[in-house]
Write a protein that holds these residues in place. Structure first.
Motif, short mmCIF file in Angstrom:
data_model
loop_
_atom_site.label_atom_id
_atom_site.label_comp_id
_atom_site.label_asym_id
_atom_site.label_seq_id
_atom_site.Cartn_x
_atom_site.Cartn_y
_atom_site.Cartn_z
N LEU A 149 0.84 -1.21 0.00
CA LEU A 149 0.00 0.00 0.00
C LEU A 149 0.86 1.25 0.00
O LEU A 149 0.57 2.23 -0.68
CB LEU A 149 -0.87 0.04 1.26
N ARG A 150 1.94 1.21 0.80
CA ARG A 150 2.79 2.39 0.95
C ARG A 150 3.78 2.56 -0.19
O ARG A 150 4.43 3.59 -0.30
CB ARG A 150 3.60 2.28 2.25
N SER A 151 3.91 1.50 -1.00
CA SER A 151 4.95 1.54 -2.05
C SER A 151 4.61 2.58 -3.11
O SER A 151 5.41 2.86 -4.00
CB SER A 151 5.12 0.15 -2.66
N GLY A 152 3.41 3.14 -3.03
CA GLY A 152 3.07 4.25 -3.90
C GLY A 152 2.55 3.84 -5.27
O GLY A 152 2.49 4.63 -6.19
N ALA A 153 2.15 2.58 -5.41
CA ALA A 153 1.60 2.11 -6.68
C ALA A 153 0.28 2.83 -6.98
O ALA A 153 -0.10 3.01 -8.12
CB ALA A 153 1.39 0.61 -6.64
N HIS A 154 -0.41 3.26 -5.94
CA HIS A 154 -1.68 3.95 -6.15
C HIS A 154 -1.66 5.28 -5.42
O HIS A 154 -1.12 5.38 -4.32
CB HIS A 154 -2.83 3.08 -5.63
N GLU A 155 -2.24 6.29 -6.03
CA GLU A 155 -2.16 7.64 -5.44
C GLU A 155 -3.13 7.85 -4.27
O GLU A 155 -2.94 8.74 -3.46
CB GLU A 155 -2.34 8.72 -6.53
N ALA A 156 -4.17 7.01 -4.18
CA ALA A 156 -5.15 7.21 -3.09
C ALA A 156 -5.45 5.89 -2.39
O ALA A 156 -6.53 5.32 -2.54
CB ALA A 156 -6.44 7.82 -3.65
N PRO A 157 -4.49 5.36 -1.65
CA PRO A 157 -4.70 4.07 -0.99
C PRO A 157 -5.77 4.13 0.11
O PRO A 157 -5.89 5.14 0.80
CB PRO A 157 -3.32 3.72 -0.39
N VAL A 158 -6.53 3.07 0.24
CA VAL A 158 -7.55 2.95 1.29
C VAL A 158 -7.28 1.65 2.04
O VAL A 158 -7.36 0.56 1.45
CB VAL A 158 -8.98 2.89 0.68
N GLY A 159 -6.97 1.75 3.29
CA GLY A 159 -6.63 0.55 4.06
C GLY A 159 -7.86 -0.06 4.70
O GLY A 159 -8.31 0.40 5.74
N LEU A 160 -8.38 -1.09 4.08
CA LEU A 160 -9.54 -1.78 4.65
C LEU A 160 -9.10 -3.07 5.35
O LEU A 160 -9.93 -3.88 5.74
CB LEU A 160 -10.57 -2.12 3.56
N GLN A 161 -7.79 -3.27 5.44
CA GLN A 161 -7.29 -4.55 5.94
C GLN A 161 -7.28 -4.63 7.46
O GLN A 161 -7.36 -5.70 8.02
CB GLN A 161 -5.88 -4.84 5.39
N GLN A 162 -7.17 -3.47 8.12
CA GLN A 162 -7.15 -3.51 9.56
C GLN A 162 -8.47 -3.04 10.12
O GLN A 162 -9.38 -2.71 9.37
CB GLN A 162 -5.99 -2.66 10.08
N GLY A 163 -8.58 -3.02 11.43
CA GLY A 163 -9.84 -2.63 12.05
C GLY A 163 -9.89 -1.16 12.42
O GLY A 163 -10.79 -0.74 13.13
N ARG A 164 -8.91 -0.39 11.96
CA ARG A 164 -8.93 1.06 12.24
C ARG A 164 -10.22 1.67 11.74
O ARG A 164 -10.64 1.41 10.63
CB ARG A 164 -7.79 1.75 11.49
N THR A 165 -10.85 2.48 12.58
CA THR A 165 -12.09 3.12 12.13
C THR A 165 -11.92 4.63 12.06
O THR A 165 -10.96 5.18 12.58
CB THR A 165 -13.26 2.83 13.10
N VAL A 166 -12.89 5.26 11.41
CA VAL A 166 -12.88 6.73 11.31
C VAL A 166 -13.56 7.37 12.52
O VAL A 166 -13.65 8.58 12.60
CB VAL A 166 -13.58 7.21 10.02
N PHE A 167 -14.07 6.54 13.45
CA PHE A 167 -14.77 7.10 14.61
C PHE A 167 -13.82 7.92 15.49
O PHE A 167 -12.67 7.56 15.69
CB PHE A 167 -15.39 5.97 15.44
N GLU A 168 -14.36 8.99 16.04
CA GLU A 168 -13.60 9.80 16.98
C GLU A 168 -13.50 9.08 18.33
O GLU A 168 -14.48 8.45 18.76
CB GLU A 168 -14.32 11.15 17.22
N PRO A 169 -12.37 9.18 19.01
CA PRO A 169 -12.28 8.52 20.32
C PRO A 169 -13.23 9.13 21.35
O PRO A 169 -13.49 10.34 21.29
CB PRO A 169 -10.82 8.78 20.74
N CYS A 170 -13.74 8.31 22.25
CA CYS A 170 -14.68 8.79 23.28
C CYS A 170 -13.99 9.59 24.37
O CYS A 170 -14.61 10.37 25.07
CB CYS A 170 -15.43 7.61 23.90
N ALA A 171 -12.71 9.37 24.56
CA ALA A 171 -11.96 10.18 25.54
C ALA A 171 -10.55 10.35 24.99
O ALA A 171 -10.02 9.45 24.35
CB ALA A 171 -11.93 9.48 26.89
N ARG A 172 -9.99 11.49 25.23
CA ARG A 172 -8.63 11.77 24.74
C ARG A 172 -7.72 11.96 25.93
O ARG A 172 -7.89 12.89 26.69
CB ARG A 172 -8.61 13.05 23.90
N PRO A 173 -6.73 11.08 26.08
CA PRO A 173 -5.87 11.21 27.25
C PRO A 173 -5.07 12.50 27.22
O PRO A 173 -4.79 13.09 28.22
CB PRO A 173 -4.93 10.00 27.15
#
Lengths: 389, 389
Positions: free
Chosen positions: B23-47
């Motif tokens: 993904l990072r090798s730059g083969a595509h100009e707009a990579p979208v990482g759907l492989q991990q469980g990272r979400t776009v949700f905002e955290p409920c608390a910020r330390p």
């Protein structure tokens, strides 16, 4: 309940606890604790200031190995409300994320070579955690079978895998990576099986906030008499969207506190005090906000489901669907091709030995429009690849 | 260097890393990482909010299992300066405190039943960590002997304890609880012994900032060729007075990164991101400030030394002295009596099997005046108790 495996009986309980108790017993009006290494020095960096009164401890201070009492009480209250039966704070162990909770349980219940049945496909680190605890993981494929046929007799499959060394069953519900959800009758059969063979149940509830079904999330500990053999693993990572915090917790049957705390202490002493405070704050998130996040995830799933032209599992909960690449042929190659086209998918084999021709998609990893656009690219690769064959 | 024990070869490396790289090798100009469980949700608390640019990661985001790169680089730079030879960031593993660092090392080097020689008296959790990692701890009494007689042949004592299952030597220098410090000739003999028997050295440097001797702290990895067999354990707890942060680190011989990271991942996935940022900030503490703390501790020791009427060890470093209660008779009873009089001492036996008639005093646990006043009470109990016998 079943018995523990390695209980760390080689390690005696700390006599420092006796000293602390005598000091606090009030025999002297001005006690001075010279027994520990606590110093009067100011910390060189403060992760966050908060009122000591609110949490009973400052950020730079060591938390007790079981967790900060205020947080254990808060988790116990939440569990009591969810279960409808009283959960004592002593049943709660604050852990450095769900990973650490599972590691502690496995170390505590396994003797070297003992087996853990892992309902498969499974969270990608589940089998590794069993190996690391000196056990042997046995994957039992059930979720793809249940996804295809809800009538699939999954407990018969588990029953066939039970052997003389089997000590526990690990499962994740709603399931990562398939989105399948075991309903109450299914959990009841699973609990009965565990009781029949005197096995522990390790219920990984990481996706408890993302159960889209009408009934909502079911806590295994509320099913029949399962509470006496269930370790409930809870995470802040997904529920509160803060995986970097590393504050999870474990709710165990009464009487497990000493051995579990000992294991936790002998992996990391105690969980970061600031992380525990962050979890404490997150627990105050309004139920409506958590419900809104669940709705948002369900909406993202509906969009992904509509966009996907590849066979995939139907999602009842969680943040993933599992796509079936058997008609394409080479799942690993498919994932590499998608990555080169800028779309990251997780290759199926990390979720189970039998899943090499599957791949996982996280449908909340980006804004809905980006996810749909990325799925469009994935569809194209699938279509073209299938045509080549 | 010696070999590893349980290398977790049962657990394959993650293919997700391949996806990320593509993904990072730059083969595509707009990579979208759907492989991990990272979400776009905002955290409920910020330390804690900080500029992402400064640290490369936000508080709610998962850190990589080896540690946040910026922090690994900072620790590597500090180690390079201290050692005078280059330490690569890949040799640094960020851990959840020194306890976790030691647990990771022990898991990685021990096969079940292997032995670890623990130079004794020792930090109170050292033997428990060996048991928890499936090993067998063997205490080798050396520090009280050296405190009495600097000419004591401590390596001969260690040599006698080496057996066919011995894999490593654990030691804490300056030593908790005695305050004894192994000097360069002593460390050289220890390194030679380890090389002769092909043993690992686990150097616990928790008190590195509190070495009061003229030469100052000696990093075992700078002694002869010891670096190739030394795991250096470093803590923020004492150096920066923030034990609640839980951010330590381990510096290992080159080539150890993969196995150690795997063990760390399979205990807790990664260390709290906010804890890592706090350590990053603490690393910027001016050297003068750290020296002032060392001076303050040395001053506290001088006052305690003067006040104590009980035989005790001479402190060359650290925050403790070990008092000799053999003339009193019952060390445990003495500690209980002090606690009832409002003074907490740590009973000797937690620091070694042969130390039941000793007790540890932390001379920085309270303001100097309180410590001296508390020592006064301890003296009285000692005097009276001795008189009774």
């Amino acid at each position: 309940m079943p018995s523990f495996g390695r209980t760390l009986r080689e390690i005696p309980p700390s006599p420092l606890v006796t000293v602390e108790r005598l000091l606090r017993s009030g025999a002297h009006e001005a006690p001075v604790g010279l027994q520990q290494g606590r110093t009067v020095f100011e910390p060189c960096a403060r992760p966050r200031a908060w009122e000591r009164a609110e949490f009973g401890i400052s950020a730079h201070e060591h938390a007790p190995p079981g967790g900060v009492p205020a947080l254990r009480r808060a988790f116990a209250e939440a569990a009591t409300a969810r279960r409808g039966t009283r959960v004592d704070p002593e049943q709660v162990l604050v852990t450095s994320g769900a990973t650490h909770a599972i590691a502690v349980v496995l170390h505590a219940v396994l003797r070297p070579g003992d087996e853990v049945l892992v309902l498969s496909p499974q969270w990608l680190f589940a089998t590794g955690l069993v190996w690391a605890a000196g056990g042997v993981p046995r994957e039992v494929p059930v979720f793809l079978e249940l996804s295809r046929d809800p009538g699939f007799d999954f407990t018969a499959a588990i029953e066939r895998a039970v052997g003389p060394r089997t000590r526990a069953i690990y499962f994740n519900n709603p399931n990562n990576p398939t989105g399948f959800r075991l309903d109450e009758p299914a959990l009841t059969r699973l609990a009965e099986l565990a009781e029949r063979h005197d096995l522990w149940l390790i219920a990984d509830n990481a996706y408890e906030n993302y159960d889209f079904s009408d009934g909502g999330f079911i806590d295994m500990a509320t099913v029949g008499t399962a509470a006496e053999r269930t370790f409930s693993v809870h995470s802040c990572s997904k529920t509160y969207a803060m995986p970097g915090t590393r504050a999870g917790h474990l709710i165990s049957p009464p009487g497990s506190e000493e051995v579990l705390t000992k294991w936790s202490l002998h992996t990391l002493y105690s969980v970061s005090t600031a992380a525990q405070f962050t979890a404490f704050e997150a627990l105050a998130t309004p139920a409506a906000e958590l419900a809104a996040r669940r709705e948002r995830a369900a909406h993202a799933w509906a969009l992904a489901d509509e966009a996907l032209e590849i066979p995939h599992t139907a999602v009842a909960g969680g943040l993933y669907t599992f796509v079936d690449l058997r008609a394409y042929g080479d799942g690993e190659e498919f994932v590499r091709r998608c990555a080169r086209a800028g779309v990251g998918l997780a290759p199926g084999r990390v979720f189970g030995e039998h899943c090499a021709d599957w791949a996982r998609i996280c449908f909340t990893a980006a804004a809905p429009r980006s996810v749909v656009e990325a799925i469009g690219r994935v569809n194209t690769i699938y279509r073209e690849g299938k045509g080549e064959r």
